[in-house]
Design a protein around this motif. Structure first.
Motif, short mmCIF file in Angstrom:
data_model
loop_
_atom_site.label_atom_id
_atom_site.label_comp_id
_atom_site.label_asym_id
_atom_site.label_seq_id
_atom_site.Cartn_x
_atom_site.Cartn_y
_atom_site.Cartn_z
N HIS A 147 0.81 -1.22 0.00
CA HIS A 147 0.00 0.00 0.00
C HIS A 147 0.84 1.27 0.00
O HIS A 147 0.35 2.34 0.34
CB HIS A 147 -0.95 0.00 1.21
N ILE A 148 2.08 1.15 -0.40
CA ILE A 148 2.97 2.31 -0.43
C ILE A 148 2.57 3.25 -1.57
O ILE A 148 2.05 2.82 -2.59
CB ILE A 148 4.44 1.85 -0.56
N ASP A 149 2.79 4.54 -1.39
CA ASP A 149 2.39 5.55 -2.37
C ASP A 149 3.42 5.62 -3.51
O ASP A 149 4.56 6.03 -3.29
CB ASP A 149 2.27 6.91 -1.70
N PRO A 150 3.01 5.25 -4.74
CA PRO A 150 3.96 5.27 -5.86
C PRO A 150 4.40 6.67 -6.25
O PRO A 150 5.49 6.86 -6.79
CB PRO A 150 3.20 4.58 -6.98
N ALA A 199 9.35 10.20 -6.94
CA ALA A 199 10.19 11.38 -6.73
C ALA A 199 11.60 10.99 -6.31
O ALA A 199 12.54 11.77 -6.47
CB ALA A 199 9.56 12.28 -5.68
N ARG A 200 11.77 9.80 -5.78
CA ARG A 200 13.09 9.35 -5.29
C ARG A 200 13.79 8.40 -6.27
O ARG A 200 14.96 8.07 -6.06
CB ARG A 200 12.93 8.64 -3.95
N ALA A 203 1.42 7.18 -11.84
CA ALA A 203 2.45 7.87 -11.07
C ALA A 203 3.77 7.97 -11.84
O ALA A 203 4.74 8.52 -11.34
CB ALA A 203 2.69 7.16 -9.74
N GLY A 204 3.79 7.44 -13.07
CA GLY A 204 4.98 7.56 -13.91
C GLY A 204 5.89 6.35 -13.94
O GLY A 204 6.98 6.41 -14.50
N TRP A 205 5.45 5.26 -13.36
CA TRP A 205 6.27 4.05 -13.30
C TRP A 205 6.07 3.19 -14.55
O TRP A 205 4.97 3.08 -15.07
CB TRP A 205 5.91 3.21 -12.08
#
Length: 51
Positions: free
Chosen positions: A11-14, A19-20, A41-43
Motif C-alpha cells: 500500500h505504499i504511495d507510488p 520522486a526518489r 504515477a509515472g512508473w
C-alpha cells in the motif's frame, strides 16, 4: 522488484517513491500492486503472469 505481500509495502504511495527513483520501474512478483495507480504515477510497471 516487489516480492512481498506485507501490507506496508503493498500500500505504499507510488507518487512518493517516483520522486526518489532515477528510473521508475517496478516488477510486481506477488500481484498485489494496482498497475493503473503505478503507471499513472509515472512508473514502468510489469507484473508476473499479467499482460
Amino acid at each position: 522488484m516487489h516480492l512481498t505481500e506485507w501490507p506496508q509495502f503493498s500500500h505504499i504511495d507510488p507518487h512518493t517513491l517516483a520522486a526518489r527513483a532515477a528510473n521508475p520501474k517496478v516488477v510486481d512478483g506477488q500481484g498485489t500492486l494496482d498497475a493503473n495507480t503505478w503507471r499513472e504515477a509515472g512508473w514502468t510497471f510489469r507484473a508476473l503472469g499479467r499482460p
